[in-house]
Design a protein around this motif. Structure first.
Motif, PDB file in Angstrom:
ATOM      1  N   ALA A  77       7.530 -46.787  -9.789  1.00  0.00           N
ATOM      2  CA  ALA A  77       8.653 -47.354 -10.548  1.00  0.00           C
ATOM      3  C   ALA A  77       8.392 -47.365 -12.050  1.00  0.00           C
ATOM      4  N   LEU A  78       7.127 -47.175 -12.435  1.00  0.00           N
ATOM      5  CA  LEU A  78       6.766 -47.137 -13.858  1.00  0.00           C
ATOM      6  C   LEU A  78       6.401 -45.716 -14.274  1.00  0.00           C
ATOM      7  N   GLN A 108       9.237 -56.835 -12.629  1.00  0.00           N
ATOM      8  CA  GLN A 108      10.158 -57.928 -12.298  1.00  0.00           C
ATOM      9  C   GLN A 108      11.527 -57.354 -11.954  1.00  0.00           C
ATOM     10  N   GLY A 109      12.084 -57.803 -10.815  1.00  0.00           N
ATOM     11  CA  GLY A 109      13.402 -57.354 -10.394  1.00  0.00           C
ATOM     12  C   GLY A 109      13.397 -56.071  -9.598  1.00  0.00           C
ATOM     13  N   ASP A 114      10.786 -50.249  -3.548  1.00  0.00           N
ATOM     14  CA  ASP A 114      10.597 -49.379  -4.708  1.00  0.00           C
ATOM     15  C   ASP A 114       9.297 -49.669  -5.459  1.00  0.00           C
ATOM     16  N   ARG A 115       8.450 -50.527  -4.875  1.00  0.00           N
ATOM     17  CA  ARG A 115       7.206 -50.899  -5.554  1.00  0.00           C
ATOM     18  C   ARG A 115       6.021 -50.084  -5.026  1.00  0.00           C
ATOM     19  N   LEU A 144       2.444 -56.091  -4.979  1.00  0.00           N
ATOM     20  CA  LEU A 144       2.942 -57.422  -4.648  1.00  0.00           C
ATOM     21  C   LEU A 144       3.585 -58.078  -5.875  1.00  0.00           C
ATOM     22  N   GLU A 145       4.258 -59.204  -5.638  1.00  0.00           N
ATOM     23  CA  GLU A 145       4.863 -59.935  -6.750  1.00  0.00           C
ATOM     24  C   GLU A 145       3.911 -60.979  -7.311  1.00  0.00           C
TER      25      GLU A 145
END
Length: 203
Positions: A77-78, A108-109, A114-115, A144-145
């Motif tokens: 995602a980055l 975040q979000g 998608d992580r 993880l978050e």
């Protein structure tokens, strides 16, 4: 050939290589064993480029067989960040907690699906009379978050392994070694060691 130098100051990494070369009667040295300090600037844009740069530079200076590695975290995602900048993602001081905080903030979000991410490791082998070769390994997971677990280092607390149902930091060192990106790269190197040591090159 009776010595090989691992281009690292990390004692943990050195132990992995000691076990690898012991059957061949080869002594393993690290940068800590040298009288003079060798610092190679990692200017590559990929793990392969940095690993090769370190291995070839040190091998040329010492006229020894040298193994260097470069590794890090790629978050889809980055756009693959932090990548080769994993250790210094939040600054040149290379602070693990700061790096994790930055990654979590930028994600975040982002939905769990998608992580997706992976740890990647590339080992480069260089030396006199040896054609430089590389061996790579990877380990897939999700980010993880929040942090989970206290083992390991770097991004391990936020790297979730779906098949293990835990974070990398919740594994024992032995469990981590069985599935880690560095372990996978080491396995590939191990397969080629007899050829490398016997003929001076890997086919």
């Amino acid at each position: 050939m009776n010595e090989v130098l691992i281009a690292t100051n990390n004692a943990g990494k050195a132990k992995d290589f000691e076990a690898l070369f012991k059957p061949f009667g080869i002594r393993v040295l690290t940068l800590k064993d040298l009288e003079e300090e060798i610092d190679v600037e990692e200017t590559g844009t990929t793990f392969e480029e940095n690993a090769i740069l370190k291995a070839e530079t040190v091998a040329k200076q010492l006229d020894k067989l040298v193994i260097a590695d470069d590794s890090g975290l790629e978050i889809d995602a980055l756009s693959g960040a932090p990548g080769v900048y994993s250790a210094r993602y939040a600054g040149l001081e290379k602070n693990d907690d700061a790096n994790i905080d930055k990654a979590l903030k930028e994600l975040q979000g982002v939905a769990e699906a998608d992580r997706t991410a992976r740890f990647r490791c590339v080992l480069a082998v260089a030396g006199p009379g040896v054609e430089t070769v590389t061996f790579s390994g990877s380990c897939e997971g999700l980010i993880l978050e929040e942090r989970r677990g206290t083992n390991g280092f770097g991004y391990d607390p936020i790297f979730y392994l779906p098949e293990k149902r835990c974070s990398m930091a919740e594994l024992s060192p032995e469990e981590k070694g069985e599935i880690s990106h560095r372990g996978a790269a080491l396995d590939k190197l191990k397969e080629h060691l007899p050829v490398l040591l016997g003929k001076g090159r890997v086919e």
